[in-house]
Write an enzyme that holds these catalytic residues in place. Structure first.
Site, PDB file in Angstrom:
ATOM      1  N   HIS A 267       0.845  -1.195   0.000  1.00  0.00           N
ATOM      2  CA  HIS A 267       0.000   0.000   0.000  1.00  0.00           C
ATOM      3  C   HIS A 267       0.883   1.249   0.000  1.00  0.00           C
ATOM      4  O   HIS A 267       1.199   1.773  -1.058  1.00  0.00           O
ATOM      5  CB  HIS A 267      -0.928  -0.081   1.209  1.00  0.00           C
ATOM      6  CG  HIS A 267      -2.041   0.912   1.236  1.00  0.00           C
ATOM      7  ND1 HIS A 267      -2.316   1.772   0.209  1.00  0.00           N
ATOM      8  CD2 HIS A 267      -2.980   1.186   2.193  1.00  0.00           C
ATOM      9  CE1 HIS A 267      -3.351   2.520   0.514  1.00  0.00           C
ATOM     10  NE2 HIS A 267      -3.770   2.192   1.714  1.00  0.00           N
ATOM     11  N   HIS A 308      -2.253  -0.769 -11.718  1.00  0.00           N
ATOM     12  CA  HIS A 308      -3.116  -0.347 -10.600  1.00  0.00           C
ATOM     13  C   HIS A 308      -4.400  -1.166 -10.660  1.00  0.00           C
ATOM     14  O   HIS A 308      -4.879  -1.481 -11.753  1.00  0.00           O
ATOM     15  CB  HIS A 308      -3.437   1.149 -10.723  1.00  0.00           C
ATOM     16  CG  HIS A 308      -3.968   1.748  -9.461  1.00  0.00           C
ATOM     17  ND1 HIS A 308      -5.282   1.649  -9.103  1.00  0.00           N
ATOM     18  CD2 HIS A 308      -3.352   2.435  -8.474  1.00  0.00           C
ATOM     19  CE1 HIS A 308      -5.455   2.265  -7.950  1.00  0.00           C
ATOM     20  NE2 HIS A 308      -4.303   2.753  -7.529  1.00  0.00           N
ATOM     21  N   ASP A 364       3.125   6.055  -7.547  1.00  0.00           N
ATOM     22  CA  ASP A 364       4.397   5.771  -6.878  1.00  0.00           C
ATOM     23  C   ASP A 364       5.603   5.790  -7.797  1.00  0.00           C
ATOM     24  O   ASP A 364       6.731   5.702  -7.337  1.00  0.00           O
ATOM     25  CB  ASP A 364       4.314   4.395  -6.195  1.00  0.00           C
ATOM     26  CG  ASP A 364       3.396   4.445  -4.998  1.00  0.00           C
ATOM     27  OD1 ASP A 364       3.460   5.435  -4.256  1.00  0.00           O
ATOM     28  OD2 ASP A 364       2.603   3.502  -4.818  1.00  0.00           O
TER      29      ASP A 364
HETATM   30  N1  ACO Z   1       4.769  -5.320 -13.953  1.00  0.00           N
HETATM   31  C1  ACO Z   1       4.625  -6.376 -14.790  1.00  0.00           C
HETATM   32  N2  ACO Z   1       3.447  -7.036 -14.952  1.00  0.00           N
HETATM   33  C2  ACO Z   1       2.400  -6.608 -14.248  1.00  0.00           C
HETATM   34  C3  ACO Z   1       2.498  -5.503 -13.381  1.00  0.00           C
HETATM   35  C4  ACO Z   1       3.736  -4.867 -13.251  1.00  0.00           C
HETATM   36  N3  ACO Z   1       3.887  -3.805 -12.428  1.00  0.00           N
HETATM   37  N4  ACO Z   1       1.295  -5.290 -12.790  1.00  0.00           N
HETATM   38  C5  ACO Z   1       0.465  -6.229 -13.289  1.00  0.00           C
HETATM   39  N5  ACO Z   1       1.137  -7.014 -14.188  1.00  0.00           N
HETATM   40  C6  ACO Z   1       0.567  -8.097 -14.984  1.00  0.00           C
HETATM   41  C7  ACO Z   1       0.358  -9.335 -14.168  1.00  0.00           C
HETATM   42  O1  ACO Z   1       1.474 -10.192 -14.205  1.00  0.00           O
HETATM   43  C8  ACO Z   1      -0.851  -9.933 -14.830  1.00  0.00           C
HETATM   44  O2  ACO Z   1      -0.401 -10.534 -16.023  1.00  0.00           O
HETATM   45  P1  ACO Z   1      -1.084 -11.910 -16.552  1.00  0.00           P
HETATM   46  O3  ACO Z   1      -2.491 -11.527 -16.874  1.00  0.00           O
HETATM   47  O4  ACO Z   1      -0.262 -12.320 -17.705  1.00  0.00           O
HETATM   48  O5  ACO Z   1      -1.004 -12.853 -15.391  1.00  0.00           O
HETATM   49  C9  ACO Z   1      -1.680  -8.721 -15.238  1.00  0.00           C
HETATM   50  O6  ACO Z   1      -0.726  -7.656 -15.386  1.00  0.00           O
HETATM   51  C10 ACO Z   1      -2.728  -8.327 -14.199  1.00  0.00           C
HETATM   52  O7  ACO Z   1      -2.059  -8.151 -12.938  1.00  0.00           O
HETATM   53  P2  ACO Z   1      -2.754  -8.331 -11.521  1.00  0.00           P
HETATM   54  O8  ACO Z   1      -1.709  -8.579 -10.513  1.00  0.00           O
HETATM   55  O9  ACO Z   1      -3.867  -9.330 -11.625  1.00  0.00           O
HETATM   56  O10 ACO Z   1      -3.411  -6.915 -11.311  1.00  0.00           O
HETATM   57  P3  ACO Z   1      -3.921  -6.329  -9.930  1.00  0.00           P
HETATM   58  O11 ACO Z   1      -4.966  -5.331 -10.260  1.00  0.00           O
HETATM   59  O12 ACO Z   1      -4.287  -7.404  -8.979  1.00  0.00           O
HETATM   60  O13 ACO Z   1      -2.620  -5.624  -9.342  1.00  0.00           O
HETATM   61  C11 ACO Z   1      -1.051  -4.011  -8.707  1.00  0.00           C
HETATM   62  C12 ACO Z   1      -2.449  -4.258  -9.267  1.00  0.00           C
HETATM   63  C13 ACO Z   1      -0.861  -4.758  -7.386  1.00  0.00           C
HETATM   64  C14 ACO Z   1      -0.890  -2.523  -8.453  1.00  0.00           C
HETATM   65  C15 ACO Z   1      -0.018  -4.496  -9.743  1.00  0.00           C
HETATM   66  O14 ACO Z   1      -0.186  -3.802 -10.945  1.00  0.00           O
HETATM   67  C16 ACO Z   1       1.410  -4.374  -9.245  1.00  0.00           C
HETATM   68  O15 ACO Z   1       1.900  -5.257  -8.555  1.00  0.00           O
HETATM   69  N6  ACO Z   1       2.104  -3.233  -9.553  1.00  0.00           N
HETATM   70  C17 ACO Z   1       3.427  -3.002  -9.051  1.00  0.00           C
HETATM   71  C18 ACO Z   1       3.362  -2.502  -7.618  1.00  0.00           C
HETATM   72  C19 ACO Z   1       2.907  -1.071  -7.506  1.00  0.00           C
HETATM   73  O16 ACO Z   1       3.358  -0.204  -8.242  1.00  0.00           O
HETATM   74  N7  ACO Z   1       1.998  -0.802  -6.548  1.00  0.00           N
HETATM   75  C20 ACO Z   1       1.489   0.546  -6.283  1.00  0.00           C
HETATM   76  C21 ACO Z   1       0.044   0.658  -6.635  1.00  0.00           C
HETATM   77  S1  ACO Z   1      -0.516   2.337  -6.352  1.00  0.00           S
HETATM   78  C22 ACO Z   1      -0.853   2.442  -4.691  1.00  0.00           C
HETATM   79  O17 ACO Z   1      -1.154   1.486  -4.052  1.00  0.00           O
HETATM   80  C23 ACO Z   1      -0.750   3.739  -3.979  1.00  0.00           C
END
Ligand code: ACO
Length: 493
Positions: A267, A308, A364
């Site tokens: 988070h 996101h 972020d």
């Molecule tokens: N880099 C590479 N691949 C990604 C990323 C990423 N940052 N984020 C998602 N994906 C891919 C996943 O591997 C998945 O691929 P697939 O369909 O082939 O399996 C697809 O995109 C969907 O990803 P999910 O994890 O299901 O998406 P979710 O909505 O659950 O996750 C999250 C969102 C946690 C923010 C994710 O994008 C992530 O981990 N990002 C990096 C961490 C980050 O920057 N967090 C800050 C968020 S902003 C905040 O909280 C203030």
């Protein structure tokens, strides 16, 4: 005519019409769906609340597909351009922009409450020299509830206003003291001649100068970052604030819990992960290799600061932050990691892997670079997030309290454990006085004497030294202290 959803229960063949309001059905309307008369009724199962609205809210609107973020209807870009944090906090908390008079009064109220009670300072001094500032922050916010017992009057509007003033005003002071504590420097008193963020910089960075002059560009940049972080509807920490608040506890205790939720790396800690990733990549030439690794899934690396749960296009906050970064670097000098970040973004936004998954920079991606350039250690990043989010947490808390539909939050579960089974007693002797150790169910037959059992067997002359002979036992006499009762309780074997 209201829209309805017709559900057919294939177990019974019965049909149910469930009203649809705002594109939503009420989970409680499903309870009538039963397979048998003694059936509890249908529930929904939604781990992590992926598709469950927990409240009606008029505070923040997000359209994740279009990249829209509005506070009380006002676009975040416009507020970031022309408002300041205190005005935005007022808007979020009270629903409308203040008149000039109201803004002045609000600013004065906040300014009046910036100082911390000496007891709270002593409380903070008690933390170890290397305590994490976010740990200090959330504990201290919780401790404020002990100093403000009037905060328990949560249904008294005046009391709520007072606690809101106190919290908005004091969180920067707590944050700054937590920072100073973690670097072993004396706390700086607030300077109420300065702006909200100017004063915050003063409490963080003033050394021996009599009057600290904050850099106006850095103070404004921080102000904009605070506007961007002030609320974000039902995220993890805000839901926590609502959940804890629904038990009708005081706002300090609820806010300590919300801050604890923000502390988690999924988070409030993602910008720290971005910095770590940029440091690991090290040079711009290694960016394509890193992107390749992310795409292959090898090493479980993700492009941190991308993607996101809600935004499926460019996070509108990230766009503003990117501009602010340029401004900050004119003062601090360019963060050498910026080049790597820009190259990552350039490549990712052209790559089908990221485009097809709608992965764009989030809030972020650039904020950590700014904070680092301004001299903050990474441990301070979640604290810097918590200061402005206090406005959002409090607005959401008050909205929840005044919502007649809300009750104490209490989700249901699907029980997956054992069916009823009987406990086999080990030995009941541990629950009974030694005199009854022959009671039915006492199977072990063993008995170890307690401290007083041993003392009772000492010569009476030695016993006299610890208790007054002839006087009746008092609450403070040793034999009446817990664990030294004259009754002979057998102890745990
Ligand atoms: N880099 C590479 N691949 C990604 C990323 C990423 N940052 N984020 C998602 N994906 C891919 C996943 O591997 C998945 O691929 P697939 O369909 O082939 O399996 C697809 O995109 C969907 O990803 P999910 O994890 O299901 O998406 P979710 O909505 O659950 O996750 C999250 C969102 C946690 C923010 C994710 O994008 C992530 O981990 N990002 C990096 C961490 C980050 O920057 N967090 C800050 C968020 S902003 C905040 O909280 C203030």
């Amino acid at each position: 005519m209201t829209d309805t959803l017709t559900i057919t229960d294939n177990r019974t063949g019965k049909k149910y019409d469930v009203p649809i309001t705002d594109g939503t059905i009420r989970a409680m309307d499903l309870r009538q769906i039963k397979a048998a008369p003694d059936d509890f009724g249908m529930m929904t199962y939604d781990p992590a609340f992926m598709n469950t609205a927990n409240c009606r809210s008029a505070i923040t609107y997000i359209d994740g597909d279009k990249g829209v973020l509005l506070y009380r209807g006002y676009p975040i870009e416009q507020l970031a351009e022309d408002s300041d944090y205190l005005e935005t906090a007022y808007l979020i908390l009270f629903g409308e922009l203040p008149t000039t008079d109201r803004l002045n009064a609000w600013t004065r109220e906040i300014t009046l409450h910036t100082m911390l009670h000496e007891n709270i300072k002593k409380f903070m001094e008690g933390f170890r020299y290397d305590a994490h500032p976010m740990g200090i922050f959330l504990s201290t916010v919780g401790a404020l509830s002990t100093l403000n017992p009037d905060a328990k009057n949560i249904f008294d509007k005046q009391s709520r206003r007072l606690q809101i003033h106190r919290l908005i005003a004091k969180v920067p002071t707590i944050a700054a003291y937590a920072f100073r504590h973690s670097i072993g420097r004396p706390y700086n008193q607030p300077d109420n001649d300065l702006t909200f963020t100017g004063n915050f910089l003063n409490m963080l960075f003033r050394m021996t100068e009599l009057k600290y002059q904050p850099n106006p560009v850095l103070a404004r940049a921080l102000d904009v970052l605070f506007i961007l972080h002030a609320d974000h509807e039902q995220n993890c920490s805000t839901s926590t604030m609502r959940n804890i608040g629904s038990s009708q506890v005081d706002p300090y205790s609820a806010l300590a819990g919300a801050a604890a939720a923000l502390y988690g790396p999924l988070h409030g800690g993602a910008n720290e992960a971005v910095l770590r990733m940029l440091n690991e990549i090290g040079t711009i030439t290694k960016v394509p290799e890193f992107i390749k690794k992310v795409k292959s899934g090898e090493g479980k690396d993700r492009l941190m600061g991308f993607g996101h749960r809600v935004y499926k296009s460019y996070d509108p906050r990230a766009k503003v932050i990117k501009k602010i970064a340029e401004l900050v670097f004119t003062v601090t000098g360019k963060n050498p990691l910026l080049e790597i970040a820009l190259e990552l973004e350039r490549i990712a936004l052209q790559d089908d892997y990221f485009v097809s998954r709608k992965l764009y920079p989030n809030v972020d991606f650039y904020s950590g670079l700014i904070y680092q350039a301004m001299g903050f250690p990474v441990e301070m990043f979640p604290v810097l997030f918590a200061i402005p989010r206090t406005a959002g947490w409090l607005a959401q808390w008050e909205e929840m309290l005044l919502d007649p539909e809300q009750k104490i939050a209490r989700p249901r579960q699907i029980y997956t454990g054992h069916a009823k089974r009987d406990y086999t007693a080990r030995c009941r002797c541990r629950w009974y006085p030694s005199s009854t150790r022959a009671a039915p169910g006492n199977t072990c037959g063993s008995w170890s004497p307690s401290v007083l059992d041993r003392r009772a067997r000492r010569p009476s002359s030695r016993r006299a030294s610890t208790s007054k002979i002839g006087s009746p036992p008092t609450a403070s006499s040793p034999r009446n202290r817990p664990g030294t009762s004259r009754r002979r309780w057998t102890r745990f074997a």
